[in-house]
Design an enzyme around this catalytic site. Structure first.
Site, PDB file in Angstrom:
ATOM      1  N   ALA A  63       0.855  -1.196   0.000  1.00 16.49           N
ATOM      2  CA  ALA A  63       0.000   0.000   0.000  1.00 16.49           C
ATOM      3  C   ALA A  63       0.886   1.239   0.000  1.00 16.49           C
ATOM      4  CB  ALA A  63      -0.896  -0.010   1.237  1.00 16.49           C
ATOM      5  N   GLY A 104       0.620  -5.125   0.888  1.00 17.81           N
ATOM      6  CA  GLY A 104      -0.482  -5.266  -0.052  1.00 17.81           C
ATOM      7  C   GLY A 104      -0.050  -5.943  -1.336  1.00 17.81           C
ATOM      8  N   GLU A 107      -0.380  -9.450  -0.606  1.00 17.03           N
ATOM      9  CA  GLU A 107      -1.808  -9.763  -0.492  1.00 17.03           C
ATOM     10  C   GLU A 107      -2.468  -9.878  -1.865  1.00 17.03           C
ATOM     11  OE1 GLU A 107      -2.211  -6.516   2.376  1.00 17.03           O
ATOM     12  OE2 GLU A 107      -3.244  -7.942   3.691  1.00 17.03           O
ATOM     13  N   GLU A 127       3.860  -5.170   7.533  1.00 17.38           N
ATOM     14  CA  GLU A 127       3.018  -4.115   8.108  1.00 17.38           C
ATOM     15  C   GLU A 127       3.291  -3.896   9.595  1.00 17.38           C
ATOM     16  OE1 GLU A 127       2.103  -6.425   6.017  1.00 17.38           O
ATOM     17  OE2 GLU A 127       0.625  -5.687   4.601  1.00 17.38           O
TER      18      GLU A 127
HETATM   19  N1  T1G Z   1       4.520   3.465   0.096  1.00 12.82           N
HETATM   20  C1  T1G Z   1       4.962   4.693  -0.266  1.00 12.82           C
HETATM   21  N2  T1G Z   1       6.238   4.967  -0.628  1.00 12.82           N
HETATM   22  C2  T1G Z   1       7.092   3.936  -0.619  1.00 12.82           C
HETATM   23  C3  T1G Z   1       6.711   2.623  -0.245  1.00 12.82           C
HETATM   24  C4  T1G Z   1       5.353   2.417   0.121  1.00 12.82           C
HETATM   25  N3  T1G Z   1       4.892   1.220   0.443  1.00 12.82           N
HETATM   26  N4  T1G Z   1       7.807   1.833  -0.326  1.00 12.82           N
HETATM   27  C5  T1G Z   1       8.819   2.620  -0.736  1.00 12.82           C
HETATM   28  N5  T1G Z   1       8.400   3.869  -0.907  1.00 12.82           N
HETATM   29  C6  T1G Z   1       9.196   5.002  -1.387  1.00 12.82           C
HETATM   30  C7  T1G Z   1      10.318   5.348  -0.447  1.00 12.82           C
HETATM   31  O1  T1G Z   1       9.863   6.247   0.549  1.00 12.82           O
HETATM   32  C8  T1G Z   1      11.318   5.985  -1.380  1.00 12.82           C
HETATM   33  O2  T1G Z   1      10.845   7.290  -1.651  1.00 12.82           O
HETATM   34  C9  T1G Z   1      11.147   5.194  -2.668  1.00 12.82           C
HETATM   35  O3  T1G Z   1       9.846   4.604  -2.593  1.00 12.82           O
HETATM   36  C10 T1G Z   1      12.175   4.085  -2.796  1.00 12.82           C
HETATM   37  O4  T1G Z   1      12.099   3.322  -1.592  1.00 12.82           O
HETATM   38  C11 T1G Z   1      -3.067  -2.992   3.197  1.00 12.82           C
HETATM   39  C12 T1G Z   1      -1.489  -1.496   4.704  1.00 12.82           C
HETATM   40  C13 T1G Z   1       9.954  -1.841  -1.249  1.00 12.82           C
HETATM   41  C14 T1G Z   1      11.941  -2.893  -0.128  1.00 12.82           C
HETATM   42  O5  T1G Z   1       6.237  -1.876   4.351  1.00 12.82           O
HETATM   43  O6  T1G Z   1      10.430  -1.854   2.337  1.00 12.82           O
HETATM   44  O7  T1G Z   1       0.747  -2.734   2.354  1.00 12.82           O
HETATM   45  O8  T1G Z   1      12.835   8.539  -0.766  1.00 12.82           O
HETATM   46  O9  T1G Z   1      14.493   3.773  -0.945  1.00 12.82           O
HETATM   47  O10 T1G Z   1      15.705   0.413  -1.041  1.00 12.82           O
HETATM   48  O11 T1G Z   1      -1.818  -4.718   4.082  1.00 12.82           O
HETATM   49  O12 T1G Z   1      10.888   0.636  -0.014  1.00 12.82           O
HETATM   50  O13 T1G Z   1      12.675   8.009  -3.192  1.00 12.82           O
HETATM   51  O14 T1G Z   1      11.120   9.701  -2.166  1.00 12.82           O
HETATM   52  O15 T1G Z   1      13.112   2.014   0.249  1.00 12.82           O
HETATM   53  O16 T1G Z   1      14.678  -0.317  -3.282  1.00 12.82           O
HETATM   54  C15 T1G Z   1       3.719  -2.453   3.396  1.00 12.82           C
HETATM   55  C16 T1G Z   1       7.941  -0.591   2.401  1.00 12.82           C
HETATM   56  C17 T1G Z   1       2.949  -1.177   3.259  1.00 12.82           C
HETATM   57  C18 T1G Z   1       7.295  -1.952   2.240  1.00 12.82           C
HETATM   58  C19 T1G Z   1      12.233  -1.002  -1.728  1.00 12.82           C
HETATM   59  N6  T1G Z   1       4.922  -2.360   2.604  1.00 12.82           N
HETATM   60  N7  T1G Z   1       8.982  -0.353   1.433  1.00 12.82           N
HETATM   61  O17 T1G Z   1      13.466  -0.658  -1.125  1.00 12.82           O
HETATM   62  O18 T1G Z   1      13.818   1.651  -2.129  1.00 12.82           O
HETATM   63  S1  T1G Z   1       1.506  -1.207   4.259  1.00 12.82           S
HETATM   64  C20 T1G Z   1       6.122  -2.050   3.172  1.00 12.82           C
HETATM   65  C21 T1G Z   1      10.189  -1.010   1.517  1.00 12.82           C
HETATM   66  C22 T1G Z   1       0.468  -2.289   3.428  1.00 12.82           C
HETATM   67  C23 T1G Z   1      -1.683  -3.527   3.349  1.00 12.82           C
HETATM   68  C24 T1G Z   1      -0.788  -2.657   4.154  1.00 12.82           C
HETATM   69  C25 T1G Z   1      11.208  -0.620   0.499  1.00 12.82           C
HETATM   70  C26 T1G Z   1      11.316  -1.608  -0.656  1.00 12.82           C
HETATM   71  P1  T1G Z   1      11.946   8.460  -1.962  1.00 12.82           P
HETATM   72  P2  T1G Z   1      13.453   2.696  -0.997  1.00 12.82           P
HETATM   73  P3  T1G Z   1      14.516   0.234  -1.933  1.00 12.82           P
END
Ligand code: T1G
Length: 708
Positions: A63, A104, A107, A127
């Protein structure tokens, strides 16, 4: 604006490709396009199978976390609705997992009928690290598809699992190892399933297999994660959601999951953990230095000066990522000892099964030792990690200046000393900066990069990017005593020790700090780090400031005089017998003695409330953070949060001191500081509110809103 999804027809298969760089985060736009493409494929009579794929290096990062603070997160079509639509599709849906599928993103795949993956793919539900739980069916579908144990482990740890493990668990159906066109392979797989009349596999028709799990599994799991989830809100709700999957039909279970998700979403903990997620990704952005137009220096070889614990730990960071590294120590015996310690560290990791013999050999082959400065003349970066004495460091930098090639970056690992003064010892101050590692240097993710007045922009950017290469979180600091972390926490130590003189016991202070969420309270931390280390480090402090009041650390000086250094000598603020820690009545007597000597007003422990201990030891961290921010020592408030959370044990679920202050309200902090300024003996000296704090309160603003 790229299309959020790409839609292709391959024979009788429709391929929907997630196409929202950088991570295909499932914001409203992508969700809307995805659902529209699904409906389009379902309406196309020539299509009998659907493949969901990704155009990026990863499948989907989940998400869009940045939506959580707005209504977009739940705006329709929301993620649960998209997953339900995939599951309810009348046509066979196959997920083509080419890389990371997180949150997500994972999911989405669970709502598909089948999953094909590349070997490097990983699925995860992280999450819980954001203070929430999978809210689009993950807690209900994963137990049905992969089993309860796997679901509990993945959802409460947040750790992704590789494709092979997920194949063994029955979550992935097909591992594509041929190295050809993966989307085509997914299309072929989908067509095979259709040809074999394989059924759709909706979780609505599945129940969780509880035949081979103990009825106590949930309570056993609670006990197993109790220690690491102490103080956290989301892990318990993760468990409850999986429990619901075992007790309820899917439709009811999804409702229960949504209820638990909403319980977590709007909490200070979720805001704090999401704050740190973005804060960690913001630290490397340095105003005025554009990484696209700033050429950085190539770092091919590194040298570390000093083969002690810090030097060895620092060197490991570089050989771990394949950078040849020399350790220089003029004392040959110490050098051999230091190299031996590194080998032992790797052998221990090997025994734990977290390193192969080949990796160990590879790392050791990159490591060498020398007692001769001439041997490090051609390295690209030197990190000095000798004793924390300015005179010794100056001598080292004079030698490095005379030895190292032009353009080599010369870094000091000092934790508090003046990097400008060190740089002035060389003819190349533009190449000098601080790289303050935290012990153990090969483990702690935080790295303070100290930008001296004359540090060149390219040298700074080079070390920031190098820090990320060695898997550190780099925070840029200006030059002052203690940089960001040690400076901000100096008051935490000072007030804790002052409170002992005033009548509080070490145990009471420890209790307040651990209940706040610190891994251990400050008194226990002092005994662990060593009272002697603290005393010696402060010796140099006097060179920086006259605001040291001997009464504040009097209890430590008394214990130091008795050679009671803490755990290492079996006695300090506590008495240690093996792993047992006992309160030491003599410490209270010594405190009373010191209070008398310094004219400190004593109170009974009952008169010193836990709230006072919390406010007097935590709020000054916030106040000092405001000064650090206003002076430009830190680039942004969230950098201070990263330093305190990643280097000093500040509870992750509080998001760091500045986030915590924003959450409880700056006015509350200011009011408390004014109270102590007006009532404590040395209140005027130590509790004078920072001008920035007063200004933000007056303007009704938060630290997060402050822009230098
Ligand atoms: N949402 C928004 N922005 C995100 C994002 C996300 N999920 N993931 C990364 N970014 C942005 C990040 O801030 C950065 O922005 C750029 O993308 C590159 O990220 C309903 C509610 C996927 C392993 O917890 O772990 O799903 O600084 O530098 O090193 O159940 O990003 O360039 O402006 O980290 O290649 C669950 C979070 C969400 C994964 C990639 N998902 N992301 O790593 O790049 S909650 C997460 C990461 C959810 C549902 C629920 C990592 C990555 P900027 P990066 P990376």
């Amino acid at each position: 604006m790229t299309n959020a999804t790409l839609y292709q027809i391959h024979g009788r298969t429709a391929v929907i490709i997630l196409n929202q760089p950088p991570v295909n985060s499932l914001g409203l736009a992508l969700r809307t396009h995805l659902l529209a493409d699904l409906k389009r494929a379902e309406a196309d009579e020539s299509v009998d199978a659907i493949v969901l794929a990704s155009s990026g290096k990863l499948f989907c990062g989940g998400a869009d976390i940045s939506e959580f603070s707005s209504d977009d997160a739940l705006a329709e079509p929301n993620l649960p609705q998209v997953c339900d639509a995939l599951e309810a599709s009348p046509k066979l849906v196959v997920a083509a997992v080419n890389g990371l599928a997180l949150g997500g993103g994972c999911e989405l795949t669970l709502a598909c009928d089948y999953r094909i993956a590349l070997p490097a793919a990983k699925l995860g539900l992280p999450e819980v690290n954001l203070g929430i739980l999978p809210g689009a069916g993950g807690t209900q579908r994963l137990p049905r598809i992969g089993g309860v144990q796997l679901a509990l482990e993945m959802i409460t740890s947040g750790r992704p699992l590789g494709a092979a493990a997920m194949l063994d668990a029955g979550v992935i159906d097909n591992l594509y190892q041929d190295g050809g066109n993966f989307i085509q392979a997914a299309v072929d797989f989908a067509q095979e399933l259709v040809a074999q009349h394989k059924p759709k596999r909706s979780c609505f028709e599945m129940s969780v297999d509880t035949s081979n799990i103990s009825s106590e599994i949930f309570n056993e799991f609670r006990a197993a994660i109790a220690r690491r989830s102490r103080g956290y809100y989301a892990p318990e709700r993760c468990i409850q959601a999986v429990e619901a999957a075992c007790e309820l039909p899917l439709a009811e279970g999804l409702k229960r999951e949504h209820q638990l998700f909403m319980e977590c979403l709007d909490t200070p903990q979720a805001r704090a953990q999401q704050h740190l997620f973005f804060a960690e990704r913001g630290v490397a952005k340095i105003p005025g230095i554009n990484p696209k137009t700033t050429a950085t220096r190539e770092i091919r070889k590194v040298a570390v000066i000093g083969s002690g614990t810090m030097g060895g730990g620092i060197a490991m960071n570089f050989i771990n990522v394949g950078i040849p590294t020399q350790i220089l120590d003029l004392n040959g015996e110490a050098l051999e000892r230091g190299l031996g310690v590194i080998r032992k560290n790797y052998e221990y990791t090997l025994k734990k099964g977290k390193l192969s013999q080949a990796q160990l050999d590879e790392r050791m082959a990159l490591l060498s030792g020398t007692t001769d400065y001439a041997d490090i003349a051609d390295v690209d970066l030197v990190i000095e990690a000798v004793f924390e004495k300015m005179e010794i460091k100056k001598q080292v930098f004079k030698t490095l200046d005379a030895t190292c090639k032009p353009g080599a970056i010369l870094a000091t690992n000092t934790s508090t000393l003046d990097v400008d003064e060190i740089a002035a010892e060389t003819s190349r101050p533009q190449d000098v900066l601080g790289l303050h590692f935290f012990s153990p240097a090969n483990v702690m993710r935080l790295l303070e990069i100290v930008r001296a007045n004359k540090t060149a922009p390219d040298a700074l950017l080079t070390t920031v990017q190098l820090a990320q290469r060695i898997k550190k979180v780099p925070v840029v600091s200006g030059v002052c005593w203690g940089f960001i972390g040690n400076r901000a926490t100096d008051s935490y130590l000072r007030e804790s020790m002052s409170l002992i003189l005033e009548g509080a016991s070490p145990a009471q202070i420890d209790k307040v700090h651990t209940e706040f969420g610190m891994p251990m309270g400050l008194p226990s931390m002092v005994d662990l780090a060593g009272i002697d280390v603290g005393i010696l480090t402060r010796e140099d402090r006097k060179a920086f400031t006259t605001d040291l009041d001997p009464s504040h650390f009097a209890i430590l000086h008394k214990l130091y005089a008795k050679q009671r250094y803490g755990q290492k000598t079996g006695r300090g603020l506590y008495i240690y017998e093996g792993r047992d820690k006992q309160e030491d009545p003599e410490v209270l007597e010594l405190a009373a003695e010191a209070a008398k000597e310094f004219g400190v007003t004593r109170r009974s422990p009952e008169q010193i409330s836990d709230q006072e201990i919390l406010e007097r030891t935590i709020y000054p961290i916030i106040n000092e953070g405001a000064r650090i921010l206003e002076e430009g020592i830190a680039l942004r408030a969230s950098d201070i949060d990263i330093v305190l959370a990643y280097g000093f044990g500040f509870p992750i679920f509080r998001g760091g001191p500045m986030q915590y202050a924003d959450e409880i309200g700056l006015e509350r902090v200011l009011t408390a500081l004014n109270k102590y300024r007006d009532t404590l003996d040395k209140g005027e000296l130590w509790f004078k509110p920072a001008p920035l704090l007063e200004r933000l309160v007056k303007e009704g603003k938060t630290f997060a809103q402050y822009q230098a």
